[in-house]
Design a protein around this motif. Structure first.
Motif, mmCIF file in Angstrom:
data_model
loop_
_atom_site.group_PDB
_atom_site.id
_atom_site.type_symbol
_atom_site.label_atom_id
_atom_site.label_comp_id
_atom_site.label_asym_id
_atom_site.label_seq_id
_atom_site.Cartn_x
_atom_site.Cartn_y
_atom_site.Cartn_z
ATOM 1 N N GLY A 13 0.800 -1.223 0.000
ATOM 2 C CA GLY A 13 0.000 0.000 0.000
ATOM 3 C C GLY A 13 0.831 1.270 0.000
ATOM 4 O O GLY A 13 0.348 2.334 -0.376
ATOM 5 N N ALA A 14 2.095 1.160 0.426
ATOM 6 C CA ALA A 14 2.949 2.352 0.512
ATOM 7 C C ALA A 14 3.258 2.910 -0.880
ATOM 8 O O ALA A 14 3.374 2.161 -1.846
ATOM 9 N N GLU A 15 3.378 4.215 -0.945
ATOM 10 C CA GLU A 15 3.854 4.857 -2.171
ATOM 11 C C GLU A 15 5.276 5.332 -1.930
ATOM 12 O O GLU A 15 5.562 5.977 -0.924
ATOM 13 N N VAL A 16 6.158 4.988 -2.849
ATOM 14 C CA VAL A 16 7.589 5.156 -2.603
ATOM 15 C C VAL A 16 8.241 5.811 -3.817
ATOM 16 O O VAL A 16 7.888 5.502 -4.954
ATOM 17 N N SER A 17 9.185 6.703 -3.548
ATOM 18 C CA SER A 17 9.983 7.272 -4.646
ATOM 19 C C SER A 17 11.162 6.348 -4.937
ATOM 20 O O SER A 17 11.858 5.926 -4.019
ATOM 21 N N LEU A 18 11.404 6.091 -6.203
ATOM 22 C CA LEU A 18 12.534 5.228 -6.574
ATOM 23 C C LEU A 18 13.839 6.020 -6.511
ATOM 24 O O LEU A 18 13.879 7.183 -6.927
ATOM 25 N N PRO A 19 14.904 5.386 -6.016
ATOM 26 C CA PRO A 19 16.225 6.028 -6.059
ATOM 27 C C PRO A 19 16.638 6.286 -7.517
ATOM 28 O O PRO A 19 16.174 5.600 -8.431
ATOM 29 N N THR A 20 17.527 7.236 -7.695
ATOM 30 C CA THR A 20 17.949 7.645 -9.042
ATOM 31 C C THR A 20 18.433 6.477 -9.902
ATOM 32 O O THR A 20 18.095 6.379 -11.082
ATOM 33 N N ALA A 21 19.226 5.578 -9.315
ATOM 34 C CA ALA A 21 19.815 4.486 -10.104
ATOM 35 C C ALA A 21 18.724 3.585 -10.683
ATOM 36 O O ALA A 21 18.806 3.148 -11.835
ATOM 37 N N LEU A 30 14.927 0.855 -19.730
ATOM 38 C CA LEU A 30 13.895 -0.123 -20.110
ATOM 39 C C LEU A 30 12.558 0.539 -20.464
ATOM 40 O O LEU A 30 11.631 -0.136 -20.894
ATOM 41 N N ARG A 31 12.469 1.847 -20.268
ATOM 42 C CA ARG A 31 11.274 2.624 -20.649
ATOM 43 C C ARG A 31 9.981 2.056 -20.068
ATOM 44 O O ARG A 31 8.968 1.916 -20.768
ATOM 45 N N ALA A 32 10.005 1.727 -18.779
ATOM 46 C CA ALA A 32 8.791 1.247 -18.118
ATOM 47 C C ALA A 32 7.739 2.357 -18.130
ATOM 48 O O ALA A 32 8.074 3.538 -18.005
ATOM 49 N N LYS A 33 6.489 1.951 -18.301
ATOM 50 C CA LYS A 33 5.372 2.911 -18.350
ATOM 51 C C LYS A 33 4.466 2.688 -17.137
ATOM 52 O O LYS A 33 4.476 1.587 -16.556
ATOM 53 N N PRO A 34 3.668 3.688 -16.745
ATOM 54 C CA PRO A 34 2.760 3.511 -15.603
ATOM 55 C C PRO A 34 1.973 2.206 -15.724
ATOM 56 O O PRO A 34 1.487 1.864 -16.806
ATOM 57 N N LEU A 52 4.494 0.867 -11.168
ATOM 58 C CA LEU A 52 4.892 2.239 -11.495
ATOM 59 C C LEU A 52 3.651 3.134 -11.581
ATOM 60 O O LEU A 52 2.703 2.823 -12.287
ATOM 61 N N MET A 53 3.684 4.240 -10.826
ATOM 62 C CA MET A 53 2.555 5.170 -10.863
ATOM 63 C C MET A 53 2.861 6.327 -11.802
ATOM 64 O O MET A 53 2.151 6.578 -12.748
ATOM 65 N N ASP A 54 3.952 7.025 -11.525
ATOM 66 C CA ASP A 54 4.267 8.219 -12.303
ATOM 67 C C ASP A 54 5.707 8.123 -12.790
ATOM 68 O O ASP A 54 6.648 8.108 -12.006
ATOM 69 N N GLU A 55 5.852 8.052 -14.104
ATOM 70 C CA GLU A 55 7.195 7.851 -14.661
ATOM 71 C C GLU A 55 8.059 9.101 -14.564
ATOM 72 O O GLU A 55 9.283 9.006 -14.612
ATOM 73 N N ASN A 56 7.449 10.281 -14.458
ATOM 74 C CA ASN A 56 8.259 11.501 -14.349
ATOM 75 C C ASN A 56 8.754 11.698 -12.924
ATOM 76 O O ASN A 56 9.901 12.065 -12.690
ATOM 77 N N GLY A 58 8.880 9.187 -10.799
ATOM 78 C CA GLY A 58 9.535 7.941 -10.376
ATOM 79 C C GLY A 58 8.949 7.374 -9.106
ATOM 80 O O GLY A 58 9.683 6.944 -8.208
ATOM 81 N N THR A 59 7.622 7.362 -9.014
ATOM 82 C CA THR A 59 6.978 6.808 -7.811
ATOM 83 C C THR A 59 6.308 5.471 -8.134
ATOM 84 O O THR A 59 5.781 5.265 -9.229
ATOM 85 N N ILE A 60 6.369 4.583 -7.154
ATOM 86 C CA ILE A 60 5.696 3.283 -7.282
ATOM 87 C C ILE A 60 4.742 3.109 -6.110
ATOM 88 O O ILE A 60 4.884 3.760 -5.069
ATOM 89 N N LYS A 61 3.786 2.198 -6.314
ATOM 90 C CA LYS A 61 2.936 1.766 -5.208
ATOM 91 C C LYS A 61 3.218 0.293 -4.986
ATOM 92 O O LYS A 61 3.277 -0.502 -5.937
ATOM 93 N N ILE A 62 3.410 -0.067 -3.714
ATOM 94 C CA ILE A 62 3.669 -1.474 -3.382
ATOM 95 C C ILE A 62 2.320 -2.193 -3.368
ATOM 96 O O ILE A 62 1.435 -1.839 -2.585
#
Lengths: 244, 244
Positions: A13-21, A30-34, A52-56, A58-62
């Motif tokens: 349920g958590a929303e997390v920002s992905l690290p830069t790498a 790999l051009r992953a899309k929401p 993946l929620m927002d590609e700009n 870089g946030t994901i939802k678990i």
């Protein structure tokens, strides 16, 4: 599915920002899309599925926690005499695929290579190789790569059992000690295995290890190169503890 | 001690001329002098000790027969989908060290590489790598390297048991089939193991293999690269048949 390591706790349920790498690899390369999913390992070695929620941003939802467990039941550290140029990279990559918990490089009497002041940079580069091999083989952890200055520092490695792979033992037909030691161990215990460099370990070193509770084990009747012996050993650990 | 393969029968007491390639390596490169000894494997896979008599004429005298046996009790052929550039060399070298009897490369549905008209030259080069790895690991034979044009030619390989390593089986937690198949085999029998290229085998190929008496086996819970899976497999063959 891609597999990435995160330096933080994760929960469903958590929303997390992905690290830069990770953003760079998953979103740029790999051009992953929401909506795309990948595996994310948290700092407790738990594996989650993230979407993946927002590609700009870089946030994901678990979205899910898995029970993925790709670790050897017996945590295995390998300690290798400094190999010749280029071999350490192959050893770290393959040992990581094969399930190693920790990889130590250290000078031995018959090592030709010397790392000394280069050790810091070498370890840093090898640690990156371990990281990407751990992603590729879907491990629950990234094996740690370390350099020890002195052979005798091996005694500081905290484990439950210690073995040394010795070609001369194999030549004498030693074929039972590895199975005997490993099958007596319990899941959750730790094992340290020592391997010589190209010229092997010296008899003095082997004697010293034996005097310090290392079991001498043979790895079958063929002479294995420096970089191959740990791979045979880790496969053996898997066969003896993961296959039935 | 050096270890060389001879294309002829040897007997204790015989005086033999060394082939040019061995003369070049032992006498020119390593500068062996009269009285020096090396291991010589004859065309029956018997290992003898030979002593250099005349370094100019390149003649040796066979002084001793040994009981050296470094072959896996179950002769193991691996068949690998064409891997990406550079991987085949590593696979042949390491599989030879690990005791493989024969190495087959063949096109599969998801192979990116294509050998076709290059196959002859590739096999010739890989055969040389197998030869030198067999010398280095003190084998009783040089594994044969072959190229098959068609996947279905696998049925022409004469063996007693057939397995296919399949990642999807491992993902489903298949951990018992390899041990079950191998421990039922007898020394002297032959086994064929099939491995996919980088993208794996297709489900159609796996289904076809199953329909033709190949057992699907998992190789533990970690995802192994194309070049690593055969090494795990051969180590497992050694653990299950050579260690006690």
């Amino acid at each position: 599915m891609q597999h990435y390591f995160m330096d933080q706790a994760l929960t469903v349920g958590a929303e997390v920002s992905l690290p830069t790498a990770i953003q760079k690899h998953w979103l740029r390369v790999l051009r992953a899309k929401p909506g795309a999913q990948a595996e994310f390992v948290d700092d407790q070695q738990q594996v989650f599925i993230g979407e993946l929620m927002d590609e700009n941003q870089g946030t994901i939802k678990i979205v899910l926690q898995t029970d993925h467990d790709a670790e050897l039941p017996i945590a295995t550290t390998i300690a290798c005499g400094l190999p010749k140029s280029g071999k350490a990279e192959l050893m770290v990559q393959k040992a990581t695929e094969m399930g190693v918990a920790e990889i130590i490089f250290l000078p031995t009497e018959w090592s030709v290579a010397q790392w000394k002041h280069k050790a810091g940079k070498k370890v840093e580069r090898l640690q990156k190789i371990a990281h990407s091999a751990a992603e590729q083989s879907h491990r629950n952890l990234v094996p740690k790569v370390r350099y020890l200055d002195r052979f005798t520092d091996l005694l500081d490695v905290q484990v439950d059992q210690r073995v040394v792979a010795y070609e001369e033992a194999a030549k004498r037909g030693e074929v039972s000690e590895l199975v005997r030691v490993v099958t007596k161990m319990q899941p959750g215990q730790r094992l340290l295995a020592v391997f010589g460099p190209e010229g092997g370990l010296s008899p003095t070193e082997v004697k010293w290890l034996q005097d310090h509770a290392f079991h001498v084990v043979g790895l079958g009747p063929r002479i294995l190169r420096t970089e191959s012996a740990p791979l045979y050993f880790l496969s053996a650990m898997s066969v003896l503890s993961e296959l039935k």
